[in-house]
Design a protein around this motif. Structure first.
Motif, PDB file in Angstrom:
ATOM      1  N   SER A 126       0.835  -1.210   0.000  1.00  0.00           N
ATOM      2  CA  SER A 126       0.000   0.000   0.000  1.00  0.00           C
ATOM      3  C   SER A 126       0.864   1.251   0.000  1.00  0.00           C
ATOM      4  N   GLN A 156      -9.019   0.946  -4.786  1.00  0.00           N
ATOM      5  CA  GLN A 156      -9.468   0.699  -3.413  1.00  0.00           C
ATOM      6  C   GLN A 156      -8.279   0.643  -2.452  1.00  0.00           C
ATOM      7  N   ARG A 157      -7.190   0.042  -2.905  1.00  0.00           N
ATOM      8  CA  ARG A 157      -6.005  -0.063  -2.055  1.00  0.00           C
ATOM      9  C   ARG A 157      -5.457   1.328  -1.731  1.00  0.00           C
ATOM     10  N   SER A 159      -7.148   4.133  -1.861  1.00  0.00           N
ATOM     11  CA  SER A 159      -8.142   4.842  -1.042  1.00  0.00           C
ATOM     12  C   SER A 159      -8.042   4.433   0.420  1.00  0.00           C
ATOM     13  N   ARG A 160      -7.875   3.147   0.678  1.00  0.00           N
ATOM     14  CA  ARG A 160      -7.735   2.682   2.067  1.00  0.00           C
ATOM     15  C   ARG A 160      -6.462   3.217   2.702  1.00  0.00           C
ATOM     16  N   GLN A 163      -7.113   6.707   3.754  1.00  0.00           N
ATOM     17  CA  GLN A 163      -7.979   6.746   4.932  1.00  0.00           C
ATOM     18  C   GLN A 163      -7.199   6.418   6.202  1.00  0.00           C
ATOM     19  N   ARG A 164      -6.255   5.487   6.100  1.00  0.00           N
ATOM     20  CA  ARG A 164      -5.425   5.148   7.269  1.00  0.00           C
ATOM     21  C   ARG A 164      -4.585   6.343   7.706  1.00  0.00           C
TER      22      ARG A 164
END
Length: 443
Positions: A126, A156-157, A159-160, A163-164
């Motif tokens: 990531s 998605q990866r 985006s996550r 967010q983290r």
């Protein structure tokens, strides 16, 4: 270069600088990244038809800033910012400026951005993906192709990962020395992977992404300046310089790949080689010795040799054995097998490759099959070399590598066929002469 390509290259160069400015001023990396992407989209639409603005970077900052204001004014964005404020120390460098305040990008925050993307809460894949997007300027589609996953999965990866970082409440600043040490291994790994993708692109029509490799070198140089006594950062910079120094000779007039043995070494960048050799020479005695320093030492031996035959292969093999102990991996083992062949002969190299055939990371990789093809060619087994070259070409997604491997197989097949015809013709001629002698009574 056409207008669209020029705009794309310029946007890729400016994106991390603009993202750094907005992240530093607003303290919200994730929202700033969204705003920058919209600014880039606007520029990609307008600039090719309307022409470049007088100050492209300033234009992007202003558009991104206006979009940030729109996002911050939303209720959800306000709640996120209020949550961030409760967990962050006040920082007068992190604020939304007044509408009439001039926004500039004189400060280069890209290295700060890199340390932020290497947040310890993120998995390495990531972190690399987010860095390629934020610092390297690659699109989600390009990153997905590099990782061999669907674009939606990569989006998605990323985006996550954003967010983290948002949830962590981490301020946009250079980490203090203790935090920096915790992230340094990841930062170096990401820089190396960004450089590797630039040096040999995993997909597409071009062998190299010169802009990506250059950005990785620039950031690694900044890291070395920040940490001049860190021997591994110096080793990483040396490795990049020594490897990229061969860049001008790696491709022919049509972009075709040229192997190391066939390169015109007079086209190598002597200045970059000298700098890389000096860096690794200073770094190695300081210690502790790490994998990037060892790889740089191997690259230096290649770069300083007048030709393949004069290369110090025994020393290279010894260094690969050291590298395996420091940071063993299937790729290191593959390179050691090739070096073994250069020292002890192709049969020894093929035996070493056989030990790697069942490794799940290499079993389906084209480099294992290509190495086997090369060693079979060295051993004189042309038929197996041709089959392996063709198999390797079918496995790579890089068009230049595919063409190189296909042409290698074709040249071998042609040479083998020509040799067979010559042998056959010689045999017929000898038989005809013998028959004539018998008819004339000559024994």
């Amino acid at each position: 270069m056409n207008t669209v390509s020029h705009v794309e290259d310029l946007l890729r160069e400016l994106a991390p600088q603009v993202l750094g400015v907005l992240s530093r001023r607003f303290g919200d990396f994730a929202t700033a990244e969204d705003a920058v992407q919209e600014a880039l989209l606007a520029a990609a639409t307008q600039w090719p038809t309307e022409g470049l603005p007088a100050n492209p970077r300033g234009w992007l900052i202003q558009v991104g800033y206006r979009r940030m204001i729109e996002l911050v004014r939303g209720e959800q964005a306000r709640r996120r910012r209020e949550d961030l404020v409760t967990r962050q120390d006040p920082d007068d460098q992190r604020y939304a400026p007044a509408p009439d305040e001039e926004l500039t990008a004189e400060r280069d925050d890209t290295l700060v951005l890199l340390f932020l993307c290497c947040h310890p809460a993120l998995a390495s894949t990531s972190a690399v993906a987010l860095t390629l997007r934020a610092v390297g300027g690659l699109s989600s589609a390009e990153i997905a192709r590099a990782f061999l996953v669907p674009e939606a999965t990569m989006a998605q990866r990323i985006s996550r990962a954003k967010q983290r970082i948002r949830a962590s409440g981490l301020p946009f600043r250079m980490p203090d020395p203790e935090e920096r040490a915790d992230r340094l291994v990841a930062v170096r790994q990401v820089l190396y992977l960004v450089f590797t993708e630039g040096h040999t692109s995993t997909t597409g029509p071009d062998l190299r992404r010169v802009d990506l490799a250059a950005e990785a070198i620039r950031l690694t140089r900044a890291l070395h300046t920040l940490l001049p006594n860190d021997s591994e950062s110096a080793g990483l910079l040396a490795l990049m310089l020594l490897t990229e120094a061969r860049g001008p000779a790696r491709t022919g007039p049509s972009g075709e790949l040229i192997s190391l043995a066939d390169q015109d070494r007079s086209r190598w960048d002597a200045k970059a080689i000298a700098e890389g050799v000096a860096l690794v020479t200073r770094a190695l005695p300081r210690g502790p010795v790490g994998p990037y320093q060892v790889q740089a030492a191997i690259a230096a031996l290649h770069d300083e040799a007048p030709g393949t035959e004069q290369t110090d292969w025994p020393q290279i093999l010894a260094l690969y054995e050291v590298l395996e102990r420091l940071a063993g991996s299937p790729v290191v083992a593959l390179n050691r097998a090739v070096a073994t062949a250069m020292v002890h002969g192709p049969a020894a190299g093929l035996a070493a490759l056989d030990e790697l055939a069942h490794d799940p990371q290499l079993a389906a990789h084209h480099r294992l099959v290509a190495a086997r093809a090369h060693l079979h060619e060295m051993a004189g087994d042309q038929a197996q070399a041709i089959a392996d070259y063709r198999a390797a070409a079918a496995r790579t997604s890089s068009r230049p590598e595919q063409l190189y491997l296909t042409m290698r197989a074709a040249r071998l097949a042609t040479a083998t066929s020509a040799g067979g015809r010559a042998t056959s013709q010689g045999r017929v001629t000898r038989q005809g002469r013998a028959a004539g002698r018998q008819q004339r009574g000559v024994g």
